[in-house]
Design a protein around this motif. Structure first.
Motif, PDB file in Angstrom:
ATOM      1  N   MET A 175      27.491  38.549  46.454  1.00 13.41           N
ATOM      2  CA  MET A 175      28.024  37.283  45.954  1.00 13.41           C
ATOM      3  C   MET A 175      27.860  36.163  46.975  1.00 13.41           C
ATOM      4  N   ASP A 176      28.018  36.505  48.252  1.00 12.22           N
ATOM      5  CA  ASP A 176      27.861  35.501  49.306  1.00 12.22           C
ATOM      6  C   ASP A 176      26.432  34.972  49.384  1.00 12.22           C
ATOM      7  N   GLN A 177      25.488  35.727  48.839  1.00 14.46           N
ATOM      8  CA  GLN A 177      24.093  35.291  48.791  1.00 14.46           C
ATOM      9  C   GLN A 177      23.746  34.648  47.442  1.00 14.46           C
ATOM     10  N   GLY A 178      24.760  34.445  46.602  1.00 10.35           N
ATOM     11  CA  GLY A 178      24.556  33.756  45.339  1.00 10.35           C
ATOM     12  C   GLY A 178      24.245  34.645  44.153  1.00 10.35           C
ATOM     13  N   TYR A 179      24.360  35.957  44.331  1.00  8.56           N
ATOM     14  CA  TYR A 179      24.057  36.877  43.236  1.00  8.56           C
ATOM     15  C   TYR A 179      25.308  37.179  42.405  1.00  8.56           C
ATOM     16  N   GLN A 180      25.106  37.311  41.111  1.00  5.95           N
ATOM     17  CA  GLN A 180      26.188  37.664  40.199  1.00  5.95           C
ATOM     18  C   GLN A 180      25.703  38.776  39.269  1.00  5.95           C
ATOM     19  N   SER A 181      26.578  39.756  39.041  1.00  9.46           N
ATOM     20  CA  SER A 181      26.253  40.862  38.144  1.00  9.46           C
ATOM     21  C   SER A 181      27.441  41.128  37.228  1.00  9.46           C
ATOM     22  N   PRO A 182      27.181  41.477  35.968  1.00  6.17           N
ATOM     23  CA  PRO A 182      28.283  41.830  35.059  1.00  6.17           C
ATOM     24  C   PRO A 182      29.018  43.095  35.493  1.00  6.17           C
ATOM     25  N   LEU A 183      28.466  43.827  36.458  1.00 10.08           N
ATOM     26  CA  LEU A 183      29.104  45.065  36.919  1.00 10.08           C
ATOM     27  C   LEU A 183      29.980  44.854  38.149  1.00 10.08           C
ATOM     28  N   MET A 184      30.170  43.598  38.563  1.00 13.44           N
ATOM     29  CA  MET A 184      31.014  43.316  39.729  1.00 13.44           C
ATOM     30  C   MET A 184      32.486  43.314  39.315  1.00 13.44           C
ATOM     31  N   TYR A 185      32.965  44.483  38.956  1.00 10.19           N
ATOM     32  CA  TYR A 185      34.308  44.612  38.397  1.00 10.19           C
ATOM     33  C   TYR A 185      35.409  44.311  39.416  1.00 10.19           C
ATOM     34  N   CYS A 186      35.174  44.585  40.681  1.00  8.03           N
ATOM     35  CA  CYS A 186      36.206  44.336  41.691  1.00  8.03           C
ATOM     36  C   CYS A 186      36.549  42.849  41.787  1.00  8.03           C
ATOM     37  N   HIS A 187      35.605  41.994  41.404  1.00  9.96           N
ATOM     38  CA  HIS A 187      35.837  40.555  41.460  1.00  9.96           C
ATOM     39  C   HIS A 187      36.002  39.919  40.079  1.00  9.96           C
ATOM     40  N   ASN A 188      35.812  40.687  39.008  1.00  4.65           N
ATOM     41  CA  ASN A 188      35.859  40.110  37.667  1.00  4.65           C
ATOM     42  C   ASN A 188      36.787  40.822  36.692  1.00  4.65           C
ATOM     43  N   SER A 189      37.082  42.084  36.935  1.00  9.13           N
ATOM     44  CA  SER A 189      37.952  42.828  36.018  1.00  9.13           C
ATOM     45  C   SER A 189      39.394  42.341  36.154  1.00  9.13           C
ATOM     46  N   PRO A 190      40.016  41.898  35.063  1.00 11.54           N
ATOM     47  CA  PRO A 190      41.421  41.458  35.142  1.00 11.54           C
ATOM     48  C   PRO A 190      42.333  42.531  35.723  1.00 11.54           C
ATOM     49  N   GLY A 191      42.097  43.784  35.339  1.00 13.05           N
ATOM     50  CA  GLY A 191      42.925  44.866  35.847  1.00 13.05           C
ATOM     51  C   GLY A 191      42.808  45.040  37.348  1.00 13.05           C
ATOM     52  N   LEU A 192      41.575  45.040  37.862  1.00 14.31           N
ATOM     53  CA  LEU A 192      41.381  45.220  39.298  1.00 14.31           C
ATOM     54  C   LEU A 192      41.796  43.984  40.079  1.00 14.31           C
ATOM     55  N   MET A 193      41.647  42.814  39.480  1.00 17.94           N
ATOM     56  CA  MET A 193      42.123  41.600  40.138  1.00 17.94           C
ATOM     57  C   MET A 193      43.648  41.636  40.278  1.00 17.94           C
ATOM     58  N   MET A 194      44.317  42.207  39.286  1.00 14.57           N
ATOM     59  CA  MET A 194      45.769  42.344  39.372  1.00 14.57           C
ATOM     60  C   MET A 194      46.162  43.320  40.480  1.00 14.57           C
ATOM     61  N   VAL A 195      45.395  44.393  40.613  1.00 20.47           N
ATOM     62  CA  VAL A 195      45.641  45.338  41.695  1.00 20.47           C
ATOM     63  C   VAL A 195      45.558  44.632  43.056  1.00 20.47           C
ATOM     64  N   LYS A 196      44.529  43.814  43.236  1.00 18.16           N
ATOM     65  CA  LYS A 196      44.345  43.087  44.490  1.00 18.16           C
ATOM     66  C   LYS A 196      45.454  42.064  44.710  1.00 18.16           C
ATOM     67  N   LYS A 197      45.880  41.429  43.630  1.00 11.63           N
ATOM     68  CA  LYS A 197      46.941  40.433  43.739  1.00 11.63           C
ATOM     69  C   LYS A 197      48.252  41.077  44.152  1.00 11.63           C
ATOM     70  N   LYS A 198      48.579  42.211  43.522  1.00 10.21           N
ATOM     71  CA  LYS A 198      49.828  42.913  43.851  1.00 10.21           C
ATOM     72  C   LYS A 198      49.818  43.428  45.290  1.00 10.21           C
ATOM     73  N   ALA A 199      48.601  43.713  45.801  1.00 13.55           N
ATOM     74  CA  ALA A 199      48.473  44.209  47.170  1.00 13.55           C
ATOM     75  C   ALA A 199      48.431  43.067  48.195  1.00 13.55           C
ATOM     76  N   GLY A 200      48.494  41.824  47.713  1.00  6.41           N
ATOM     77  CA  GLY A 200      48.474  40.676  48.599  1.00  6.41           C
ATOM     78  C   GLY A 200      47.109  40.325  49.144  1.00  6.41           C
ATOM     79  N   LEU A 201      46.055  40.767  48.420  1.00  6.44           N
ATOM     80  CA  LEU A 201      44.691  40.508  48.867  1.00  6.44           C
ATOM     81  C   LEU A 201      44.106  39.242  48.253  1.00  6.44           C
ATOM     82  N   LEU A 202      44.850  38.613  47.354  1.00  4.54           N
ATOM     83  CA  LEU A 202      44.389  37.364  46.730  1.00  4.54           C
ATOM     84  C   LEU A 202      45.403  36.251  46.989  1.00  4.54           C
TER      85      LEU A 202
END
Length: 202
Positions: free
Chosen positions: A175-202
């Motif tokens: 992503m830092d090089q400008g690439y985007q993929s529909p499989l980048m779930y760690c940065h796009n999945s609502p469920g995984l984004m919530m996991v990161k938010k609850k862990a204080g990573l966002l």
């Protein structure tokens, strides 16, 4: 081309473009994923010793597999990046070829008569065990069950983003090089984004 095939094809093309960039990006990625590859090797040895014969006969050869009989397996971007890093260009060309045409068979698009086209299979696929197989192998053997539980727990240290993990890091590198993929779930999945938010990573 199905939406599944398109997502896989686009993702692999992104990764190959990245590897063709300046410097030895592929070798640099291999260094980053080395601990994960060591974990996968230990997991593969465990599965080969205790499950290979059983699962081959009861699922693959009988066409009953809950994974291999589907259009394709669930794959994260990191799965594809890891596989591309350890695969030859010829192997990746074969994956590109099968994802560019309709899958008219009854099994996973990546499954050929010679076996899976992935050198390092997606983690969800490789570590899936049905209840019947677990009962047959682990029944009466708590030590073996505990060994598998430890591997399952170790898997999360690479994949579950409640802390900085490899699967999230690999997405960010691209992503830092400008690439985007529909499989980048760690940065796009609502469920995984919530996991990161609850862990204080966002």
């Amino acid at each position: 081309m199905s939406s599944y095939n398109e997502e896989q094809a686009v993702t692999l093309e992104i990764i190959r473009q990245y590897f063709s960039g300046p410097g030895d990006r592929k070798q640099a990625l291999l260094e980053i994923i080395r601990p994960y590859l060591e974990f996968r090797k230990r997991t593969d040895l465990f599965l080969e010793e205790h499950f290979a014969d059983l699962c081959t006969a009861k699922c693959y050869q009988s066409n009953l597999s809950a994974c291999c009989s589907k259009e394709g397996i669930v794959a994260f971007f990191a799965d594809a990046a890891v596989n591309a890093a350890v695969s030859s260009e010829q192997s990746l060309d074969r994956i590109t070829s099968v994802t560019s045409r309709p899958n008219t068979g009854m099994k996973c698009v990546f499954l050929t008569p010679e076996g899976c086209l992935w050198k390092v299979k997606p983690i969800v696929c490789q570590m899936f065990l049905c209840a019947a197989a677990e009962k047959q192998v682990f029944g009466g053997n708590p030590d073996l069950q505990e060994e598998w539980n430890r591997l399952e727990a170790e898997k999360k240290t690479f994949t579950w983003p409640d802390k900085p993990v490899l699967f999230d890091e690999l997405e960010k590198i691209f992503m830092d090089q400008g690439y985007q993929s529909p499989l980048m779930y760690c940065h796009n999945s609502p469920g995984l984004m919530m996991v990161k938010k609850k862990a204080g990573l966002l």
